[in-house]
Design a protein around this motif. Structure first.
Motif: not given
Ligand SMILES: Nc1ncnc2c1ncn2[C@@H]1O[C@H](COP(=O)(O)OP(=O)(O)O)[C@@H](O)[C@H]1O
Ligand SMILES: [Mg+2]
Length: 308
Positions: A241-246, A294-303, A252-260
């Motif tokens: 997961i860490r290497s994916l994030e990098a 996901d969209v809001f997190i992108k907006f927030m990070t960008g802002a 964005q990498v976010a767990p949703f239940g048993a999925t990512l």
């Protein structure tokens, strides 16, 4: 004036000292529409709402609210708007009927008793009218607050985080009521933090650091973000997961239940980043739907990055 638009303002700007807390905001809301107003804390939702209802003078901007000039007709606007403030609450040591009577007098409703009786009846609270407001459950308090805001039969309802801290069932009932009211022609602008509530609006606007970053239906806002999402099934190791994030292209990498959920803007880069995982035993990668979160997190990070 445009009769079809309950709110039609452009360039709304408010400064407190040297800080611009609402910056060139345009907002158009059609009559009978429910528009959700989303964005992180401190981004200017309350300030915008207060300018729209005539409580706060914009430093710049123009337009109409209910066909009235937002700069010069604030007294009339106030009379025709129902405004439920953030953390609105009743006098807990007054009864339900006493609270409503207080509001009815405030709006100079005549006769007061009739307005109160009608509201109590509409809520199904007539038999409990002498109960102290403080003894009501959170959900009932919200319903009572909403009823009080529409006692003077406004054409536009401004709700500032009306369901903060209310349980899911009460929130559901509150929203059913909002839709009933909108069905009767009331226009609603409602600020909220809840994604599921955004989905219940006809359209939404997302504001961050005073700037309106997106408006439209949920679908339009998701599409307009340009985000691409892949869903990874199967147990990934923390190192994977860490290497994916990098990896380049992975935003964005976010767990949703048993999925990512793995989210990015560049489909090609994202696919390349996920390619090694596809070859792993027990791991499956498939295209997914981008969520509003996901969209809001992108907006927030960008802002945040722009503000920093
Ligand atoms: N009366 C005021 N004086 C100075 N700053 C204010 C005032 N009202 C709000 N602000 C600031 O303006 C920004 C936007 O606030 P607000 O509109 O309440 O945001 P939101 O409702 O989105 O949380 C915040 O940084 C807040 O601290
Ligand atoms: Mg606020």
């Amino acid at each position: 004036m445009s009769a079809a638009l309950a709110i039609d303002v452009r360039g709304m700007t408010k400064r407190f000292g040297k800080r611009t807390v609402v910056d060139d905001v345009d907002l158009a809301v059609a009559t009978g529409e429910i528009v959700g107003f989303l964005g992180p804390n401190g981004s200017g939702k309350t300030t915008t709402i207060r300018m729209i209802c005539g409580l706060l003078r914009p430093d710049a901007g123009e337009g109409t609210v209910l066909g009235l000039d937002v700069r010069t007709q604030s007294a009339e606007i106030k009379r025709q708007v129902g405004y439920m403030t953030q953390r609105f609450s009743f006098y807990e040591d007054l009864t339900i009927a006493e609270n409503l009577t207080f509001v009815a007098r405030l709006y100079e409703l005549d006769p007061v008793d009739e307005a109160v009786a009608k509201t109590l009846d509409g809520l199904g609270l007539t038999s409990r009218k002498d109960q102290l407001a403080g003894t009501l459950s959170g959900g009932w308090k919200q319903r009572l607050a909403l009823a009080a805001c529409i006692m003077h039969q406004p054409k536009l309802l401004l709700l500032d985080e009306p369901t903060a801290g209310v349980d899911p069932k009460a929130r559901r009932e509150f929203w059913d009521e909002i839709h009933r009211l909108a069905g009767d022609g009331l226009t609603v602008l409602v600020s909220t933090h809840y994604m599921d509530e955004a989905e219940r609006c006809h359209r939404i606007g997302y504001i961050a650091y005073g700037r309106m970053l997106a408006t439209g239906t949920v679908e339009e806002v998701v599409r307009g973000s340009g985000l691409v999402t892949f869903v990874v099934h199967g147990a990934l190791k923390p190192a994977q997961i860490r290497s994916l994030e990098a990896t380049d292209g992975v935003e964005q990498v976010a767990p949703f239940g048993a999925t990512l959920h793995v989210v990015g803007t560049d489909r090609g880069k994202l696919e390349a980043a996920l390619e090694p995982l596809k070859r792993e035993a027990g791991i499956k990668v498939e295209p997914g739907e981008t969520s509003l979160e996901d969209v809001f997190i992108k907006f927030m990070t960008g802002a945040q990055e722009r503000a920093a």
